[in-house]
Design a protein around this motif. Structure first.
Motif, mmCIF file in Angstrom:
data_model
loop_
_atom_site.group_PDB
_atom_site.id
_atom_site.type_symbol
_atom_site.label_atom_id
_atom_site.label_comp_id
_atom_site.label_asym_id
_atom_site.label_seq_id
_atom_site.Cartn_x
_atom_site.Cartn_y
_atom_site.Cartn_z
ATOM 1 N N MET A 1 0.845 -1.200 0.000
ATOM 2 C CA MET A 1 0.000 0.000 0.000
ATOM 3 C C MET A 1 0.881 1.251 0.000
ATOM 4 N N ARG A 2 0.511 2.211 -0.851
ATOM 5 C CA ARG A 2 1.280 3.462 -0.935
ATOM 6 C C ARG A 2 0.397 4.617 -0.446
ATOM 7 N N ALA A 3 0.984 5.487 0.347
ATOM 8 C CA ALA A 3 0.187 6.566 0.930
ATOM 9 C C ALA A 3 0.850 7.924 0.746
ATOM 10 N N ASP A 19 3.979 21.658 11.331
ATOM 11 C CA ASP A 19 3.079 20.575 10.931
ATOM 12 C C ASP A 19 3.465 19.296 11.656
ATOM 13 N N THR A 20 2.936 19.130 12.856
ATOM 14 C CA THR A 20 3.248 17.921 13.629
ATOM 15 C C THR A 20 2.272 16.783 13.295
ATOM 16 N N ASN A 21 1.104 17.133 12.734
ATOM 17 C CA ASN A 21 0.123 16.087 12.415
ATOM 18 C C ASN A 21 0.702 15.061 11.442
ATOM 19 N N SER A 22 1.497 15.534 10.483
ATOM 20 C CA SER A 22 2.087 14.605 9.510
ATOM 21 C C SER A 22 2.981 13.590 10.205
ATOM 22 N N LEU A 23 3.671 14.033 11.244
ATOM 23 C CA LEU A 23 4.552 13.117 11.961
ATOM 24 C C LEU A 23 3.732 12.032 12.657
ATOM 25 N N ARG A 24 2.634 12.452 13.238
ATOM 26 C CA ARG A 24 1.746 11.486 13.913
ATOM 27 C C ARG A 24 1.227 10.457 12.921
ATOM 28 N N LEU A 25 0.772 10.956 11.774
ATOM 29 C CA LEU A 25 0.228 10.058 10.750
ATOM 30 C C LEU A 25 1.327 9.145 10.202
ATOM 31 N N THR A 26 2.527 9.699 10.039
ATOM 32 C CA THR A 26 3.644 8.901 9.534
ATOM 33 C C THR A 26 3.953 7.745 10.480
ATOM 34 N N ALA A 27 3.916 8.022 11.776
ATOM 35 C CA ALA A 27 4.202 6.970 12.762
ATOM 36 C C ALA A 27 3.196 5.826 12.621
ATOM 37 N N VAL A 28 1.932 6.180 12.399
ATOM 38 C CA VAL A 28 0.898 5.144 12.243
ATOM 39 C C VAL A 28 1.150 4.339 10.972
ATOM 40 N N LEU A 29 1.445 5.029 9.879
ATOM 41 C CA LEU A 29 1.705 4.327 8.608
ATOM 42 C C LEU A 29 2.873 3.362 8.760
ATOM 43 N N GLU A 30 3.928 3.817 9.426
ATOM 44 C CA GLU A 30 5.100 2.960 9.636
ATOM 45 C C GLU A 30 4.723 1.699 10.379
ATOM 46 N N ARG A 31 3.911 1.898 11.403
ATOM 47 C CA ARG A 31 3.534 0.738 12.217
ATOM 48 C C ARG A 31 2.802 -0.310 11.393
ATOM 49 N N TYR A 32 2.038 0.145 10.407
ATOM 50 C CA TYR A 32 1.271 -0.802 9.596
ATOM 51 C C TYR A 32 1.996 -1.166 8.302
ATOM 52 N N GLY A 33 3.255 -0.745 8.185
ATOM 53 C CA GLY A 33 4.030 -1.128 7.010
ATOM 54 C C GLY A 33 3.542 -0.486 5.727
ATOM 55 N N VAL A 34 2.905 0.688 5.817
ATOM 56 C CA VAL A 34 2.430 1.380 4.622
ATOM 57 C C VAL A 34 3.535 2.321 4.137
ATOM 58 N N GLU A 35 3.839 2.250 2.864
ATOM 59 C CA GLU A 35 4.907 3.094 2.322
ATOM 60 C C GLU A 35 4.396 4.528 2.128
ATOM 61 N N LEU A 36 5.102 5.472 2.702
ATOM 62 C CA LEU A 36 4.739 6.884 2.522
ATOM 63 C C LEU A 36 5.532 7.429 1.332
ATOM 64 N N VAL A 37 4.815 7.854 0.291
ATOM 65 C CA VAL A 37 5.542 8.301 -0.907
ATOM 66 C C VAL A 37 5.669 9.818 -0.984
ATOM 67 N N GLY A 176 -0.747 -9.609 5.478
ATOM 68 C CA GLY A 176 0.289 -10.045 6.417
ATOM 69 C C GLY A 176 0.931 -8.867 7.117
ATOM 70 N N THR A 177 1.771 -9.167 8.105
ATOM 71 C CA THR A 177 2.327 -8.100 8.938
ATOM 72 C C THR A 177 3.833 -7.990 8.766
ATOM 73 N N ALA A 178 4.398 -8.733 7.799
ATOM 74 C CA ALA A 178 5.853 -8.816 7.691
ATOM 75 C C ALA A 178 6.519 -7.451 7.495
ATOM 76 N N GLU A 179 5.827 -6.544 6.829
ATOM 77 C CA GLU A 179 6.466 -5.267 6.537
ATOM 78 C C GLU A 179 6.266 -4.224 7.636
ATOM 79 N N ARG A 180 5.513 -4.580 8.653
ATOM 80 C CA ARG A 180 5.287 -3.598 9.708
ATOM 81 C C ARG A 180 6.579 -3.318 10.472
ATOM 82 N N VAL A 181 6.679 -2.095 10.930
ATOM 83 C CA VAL A 181 7.872 -1.705 11.687
ATOM 84 C C VAL A 181 7.474 -1.493 13.139
ATOM 85 N N GLU A 182 8.252 -2.044 14.045
ATOM 86 C CA GLU A 182 8.021 -1.784 15.459
ATOM 87 C C GLU A 182 9.265 -1.093 16.003
ATOM 88 N N ARG A 183 9.032 -0.157 16.898
ATOM 89 C CA ARG A 183 10.160 0.639 17.375
ATOM 90 C C ARG A 183 10.345 0.512 18.873
#
Ligand code: AMP
Ligand code: MG
Length: 437
Positions: A1-3, A19-37, A176-183
């Motif tokens: 998925m590309r976002a 713009d801190t909202n983008s950072l919050r959203l980015t953290a969520v995307l990372e957790r679900y392994g969604v590529e931010l383009v 699947g969850t293989a691409e998810r990132v956990e920090r």
């Protein structure tokens, strides 16, 4: 998925709002392994927003938009999105009723302008917002899904957890969850970045550079760890990295896997020991006492503090002899020790902390340049007052901050030595306490 993320608001193009909202959203995307383009920021300009949306939606599966859902004329996200998608907008009377009800529950009447917040784009699902008046929306356009979120950070936070995360959970469950990132995170106080880098060399060799990032700020180093794979793999990788880094960094690590502040960690240790502390501060002007009392429940261990700025107050409030100040100087080891001991005995606490120094920009001499500080911690054992002399770099605020940081770190290490050690804390060599000299 590309976002992609689009943050809307003219204030975000100026110098007053980040713009801190983008950072919050980015953290969520990372957790679900969604590529931010891509990420963009656009002012409250309907045509510019519509153009950006059209361009982006063609290239992504997920478009996250924040801001511009307020009731005023500059809130144009709804109409811009409708334009970009070629759809109608209508006022939803159920949403109006919900907004009216929200105002009523606060004992206020809804203003007519708030009807704008009930405008719904054709085909949109309404995302209820119990933390504010503007609901969000979710739309499908071709193969893309678009989320419109309010800009107010705590409202965004609420909609992320109630609407975005469950949606991402459902979408990514199939793939699947293989691409998810956990920090995970480790925090170190009062050590230098170069010292940490050197010590981490074996960890870089074992795990690679990519999953380990070292971020330095005055008086604090954060080590951010990232792991991919299945949930079990991620957890195992993070644990292995944390354990190895803990071995390398020794007791300089003050917290793991939580973003706790140094004062919160010190509070926990004081609490566990049932110990109390008081402070005598000169150049930090009460900053240490302020930090100790930031932690809820601080009355349990913090009895009080003295800001003894002038020599006269050091004598009157802490009982430091005039001769000592005259012979050693106000900024000196003997005075810091006397301040720590003076406040400890006068307040009847287990620990007393004394701070004296030259925060600058004036007041420095060749023998005692700006940034010179003396910190002393007196404890129950009268003969063992700990003392550190440092010369901190930076401006007045940075000197003061680093001084408060080192004072807390000295107390943390003393308390930690009193607490039974966990097996993995081991007898590792300790990292130098310096950092900034
Ligand atoms: P809005 O939903 O555009 O009316 O935004 C409401 C308030 O939320 C603005 O006044 C900003 O203070 C804040 N805000 C909006 N967008 C952002 C953003 N991207 N990051 C942080 N704060 C924001
Ligand atoms: Mg706005």
């Amino acid at each position: 998925m590309r976002a992609a993320i689009l943050a809307i608001g003219s204030e975000l193009l100026g110098t007053t709002r980040l713009d801190t909202n983008s950072l919050r959203l980015t953290a969520v995307l990372e957790r679900y392994g969604v590529e931010l383009v891509g990420k963009s920021v656009i002012g409250d300009d309907e045509a510019a927003i519509a153009a950006e949306l059209e361009r982006r939606i063609a290239t992504v599966d997920l478009m996250l938009v924040t801001g511009g859902l307020g009731p005023t004329a500059d809130d144009v996200t709804r109409s811009a999105t409708a334009t970009a998608l070629g759809r109608e907008i209508t006022v939803d009377e159920e949403v109006v009723a919900a907004i009216r009800q929200r105002f009523a529950s606060l004992g206020r009447r809804m203003a007519e302008v708030n009807r704008r917040q009930a405008e719904v784009i054709a085909g949109a699902e309404i995302l209820t917002n119990t933390h504010g008046t503007a609901p969000g929306m979710r739309l499908e356009e071709g193969t893309a899904t678009i989320f419109l979120f309010p800009g107010v950070p705590h409202e965004l936070e609420h909609l992320i957890s109630v609407h975005l995360e469950p949606w991402l959970e459902a979408q990514t469950a199939a793939s699947g969850t293989a691409e998810r990132v956990e920090r995970s995170l480790l925090k170190l106080a009062c050590v230098s970045e170069s010292d940490v880098e050197q010590r981490l060399a074996p960890a870089y060799e074992r795990f690679g550079r990519d999953p380990i990032a070292v971020l330095a700020s005055p008086g604090e180093i954060q080590i951010h760890l990232a792991a991919r794979g299945s949930p079990a793999e991620r957890r195992a990788k993070l644990e292995a990295m944390r354990r190895h880094i803990r071995e390398l960094a020794g007791e300089a690590v003050f917290v793991e896997d939580r973003d706790d502040t140094l004062e919160a960690v010190v509070a926990t240790l004081l609490d566990r020991d049932g110990a109390t502390v008081s402070t005598a501060e000169s150049c930090t002007g009460g900053l240490l006492a302020e930090r100790l009392t930031r932690v809820p429940g601080s009355s349990g261990y913090f009895h009080g503090g003295v800001v003894a700025y002038s020599n006269e107050f050091k004598t009157r409030l802490l009982g430091i002899s005039e001769e000592l100040i005259a012979t050693a100087g106000a900024v000196s080891e003997p005075v810091a020790r006397a301040m720590a001991q003076g406040v400890r005995t006068r307040y009847g606490t287990d620990f007393g902390i004394g701070i004296t120094g030259i925060a600058g920009p004036g007041g420095g001499t060749d023998a005692k340049p700006v940034g010179t500080v003396h910190i002393a911690v007196a404890g129950p054992d009268d003969d063992a007052i700990e003392h550190r002399r440092r010369r901190f770099p930076g401006d007045r605020q940075r000197v003061r901050w680093q001084t408060s940081q080192l004072a807390l770190e000295m107390l943390r290490r003393i308390l930690r030595a009193r607490v039974p050690r966990s097996p993995e804390a081991g007898e590792k060599p300790t990292m130098a306490q310096t950092g900034a000299t």
